[in-house]
Design an enzyme around this catalytic site. Structure first.
Site, short mmCIF file in Angstrom:
data_model
loop_
_atom_site.label_atom_id
_atom_site.label_comp_id
_atom_site.label_asym_id
_atom_site.label_seq_id
_atom_site.Cartn_x
_atom_site.Cartn_y
_atom_site.Cartn_z
N ASP A 242 0.84 -1.21 0.00
CA ASP A 242 0.00 0.00 0.00
C ASP A 242 0.88 1.26 0.00
O ASP A 242 2.01 1.24 0.49
CB ASP A 242 -0.89 -0.01 1.25
CG ASP A 242 -2.09 0.94 1.13
OD1 ASP A 242 -2.22 1.64 0.11
OD2 ASP A 242 -2.91 0.96 2.07
N ASP B 183 -2.96 -9.39 10.73
CA ASP B 183 -1.68 -8.96 10.19
C ASP B 183 -0.58 -9.35 11.18
O ASP B 183 -0.73 -9.14 12.39
CB ASP B 183 -1.65 -7.43 10.06
CG ASP B 183 -2.48 -6.92 8.89
OD1 ASP B 183 -2.93 -7.75 8.07
OD2 ASP B 183 -2.67 -5.70 8.81
N ASP C 294 -6.68 -6.13 -0.75
CA ASP C 294 -7.06 -5.93 0.65
C ASP C 294 -8.56 -5.63 0.75
O ASP C 294 -9.25 -5.53 -0.28
CB ASP C 294 -6.21 -4.77 1.22
CG ASP C 294 -5.93 -4.95 2.70
OD1 ASP C 294 -6.65 -5.69 3.38
OD2 ASP C 294 -4.97 -4.32 3.19
#
Ligand SMILES: *[C@@H]1O[C@H](CO)[C@@H](O)[C@H](O)[C@H]1NC(C)=O
Ligand SMILES: *[C@@H]1O[C@H](CO)[C@@H](O)[C@H](O)[C@H]1NC(C)=O
Ligand SMILES: *[C@@H]1O[C@H](CO)[C@@H](O)[C@H](O)[C@H]1NC(C)=O
Ligand SMILES: *[C@@H]1O[C@H](CO)[C@@H](O)[C@H](O)[C@H]1NC(C)=O
Length: 396
Positions: free
Chosen positions: A69, A207, A146
């Site tokens: 990202d 995560d 995502d």
């Protein structure tokens, strides 16, 4: 009897024609994720790409370099096309993809199914077809999609829709879906059959961060949920426990061995997150260990399972390998400060055949000895997150 065999054959066929069949990720994907905090500009990503090759990572199997990202411009181009941040990527994405390909690597990119990525850049919602075509034109080989900033209920149709559009581009693109992770967190039971029909790999849960607590929590989550995850795991479609954090700051050498051994026994993707320019020799040795990589990449693609919990919180994991071999990992998570002696019967390890088994240590392939099914196997495992890893082979 005949009809039972017939039904089994149909079920087998059914399973194999349904799951995603794009020829990608026949073994768990291996690569490198470049986060934009550490590698904020294209020259640093090119440097990591070179190091993947010169450091021997590519020849060990780490073939993808994936940009995370924050690579995007905050706005789309006037015609709606995604565009990169032109300060970070002055040469543009196709040039970077070409460079990565020229080194023999594959190129991956991050996007988000929602209106915005997790960091607030443009997401793909409303532009699915255009973005699928852009990625294919740019030479993208792997898309990590995502799931921030979108209704979780929309994912059951949205992720398959994007998968179908990627397929329509005719470019083979590995498809990494975060769909089940968002559902697990929203207490929605993911339909892993549908997920395996659309995605090559999928993040299931939290995560990872650079700590043993995080690695251990993920391992325990996979063990606690193994019976509903393992049936959907195999060539072309993989559960994903998130990146290797080996070589960063949080794991001891022993805990790094543990992450490598457990990610290998789970057959989950091996995606590096370490700066290859500053990595230590010991961390590099673990990441490049040929025997552990071979266990991870075993063509059967079975997801290993936790089969025993012994005293002192010791846990035993096992995974079937090709040619009747079995890999084991014994994890000793508690900080006792002293090596622990373990005795386990071969029967409890699931080794019940009459012929002797040959035992080998997994990291260095050193021969341990021959054992009969009615014997016990004695060994020592160090505490605080170390592992003892071994595999067995039937005699010839
Ligand atoms: C973002 O794109 C606009 C034009 O669409 C451009 O003016 C601007 O400089 C770009 N900014 C960055 C950081 O790429
Ligand atoms: C598209 O899907 C079909 C059917 O599953 C598959 O055979 C083909 O390989 C896929 N093509 C690409 C480029 O993913
Ligand atoms: C899960 O998805 C599969 C394949 O799309 C479908 O056949 C099945 O009905 C779904 N199961 C549930 C419980 O929705
Ligand atoms: C293994 O350890 C047990 C004690 O836990 C002991 O009784 C046994 O003799 C040991 N076996 C071998 C082969 O060393």
């Amino acid at each position: 009897m005949r009809s039972i065999i017939y039904i089994a054959a149909i079920l087998f066929l059914y399973k194999h024609t349904k799951a995603l069949d794009n020829g990608v990720a026949l073994t768990p994907p291996m690569g490198f994720m470049a986060n934009m905090a550490t590698f904020p500009i294209e020259t640093l990503i090119r440097q990591q790409a070179q190091l993947l090759v010169s450091g021997g990572y590519l020849s060990a199997g780490y073939e993808y370099i994936i940009i995370d990202d924050c690579w995007l411009n905050m706005t789309r181009a006037p015609d709606g096309t995604l565009q990169p941040d032109n300060k970070r990527f002055p040469s543009g994405i196709p040039a970077l993809a070409d460079y990565v390909h020229s080194l023999g690597l594959k190129f991956g990119i991050y996007e988000d199914y929602g209106t915005e990525t997790c960091a607030g850049y443009p997401g793909i919602l409303g532009h699915l077809e255009q973005d699928a075509n852009t990625f294919a034109q740019w030479g993208v080989d792997y898309l990590k999609l995502d799931g921030c900033n979108v209704d979780v209920a929309q994912m059951d149709t949205g992720y398959p829709e994007m998968g179908a559009l990627l397929n329509k581009t005719n470019r083979q693109i590995g498809y990494s879906c975060s769909w089940p992770a968002y559902q697990e967190f929203s207490k929605i039971t993911p339909n892993y059959t549908a997920i395996a029909d659309s995605c090559n790999l999928w993040r299931n849960w939290a995560d990872i961060d650079d700590s043993w607590e995080s690695v251990y929590a993920i391992i325990q989550w996979f063990a606690d949920n193994q019976d509903r995850l393992a049936p959907h795991h195999g060539p072309g479609h993989w559960n994903d426990a998130d990146m290797l954090v080996i070589g960063n700051f949080g794991l001891s050498p022993a805990q790094s061995r543990a992450q490598m051994a457990l990610w290998s026994i789970l057959s989950v993707p091996l995606i590096l997150s370490v700066d290859l320019h500053t990595i230590s020799d010991w961390a590099k040795d673990i990441i490049l260990n040929k025997n552990l990589i071979a266990i991870n990449q075993d063509p059967l693609g079975a997801m290993g399972k936790r089969i025993l919990k012994l005293s002192n919180s010791i846990q035993v994991w096992s995974k079937p390998l090709l040619n009747d071999r079995t890999a084991f990992v014994v994890l000793s998570p508690e900080p006792y400060g002293t090596p622990i002696h373990v005795s386990v019967s071969l029967e409890n390890l699931g080794l019940t055949r009459y012929q002797d088994y040959d035992f080998f240590e997994s990291f260095d392939s050193k021969y341990i000895g021959k054992y009969h099914y009615n014997q016990v196997f004695n060994f020592t495992v160090n505490p605080s997150g170390d592992v003892f890893a071994f595999y067995t082979s039937p005699p010839h």
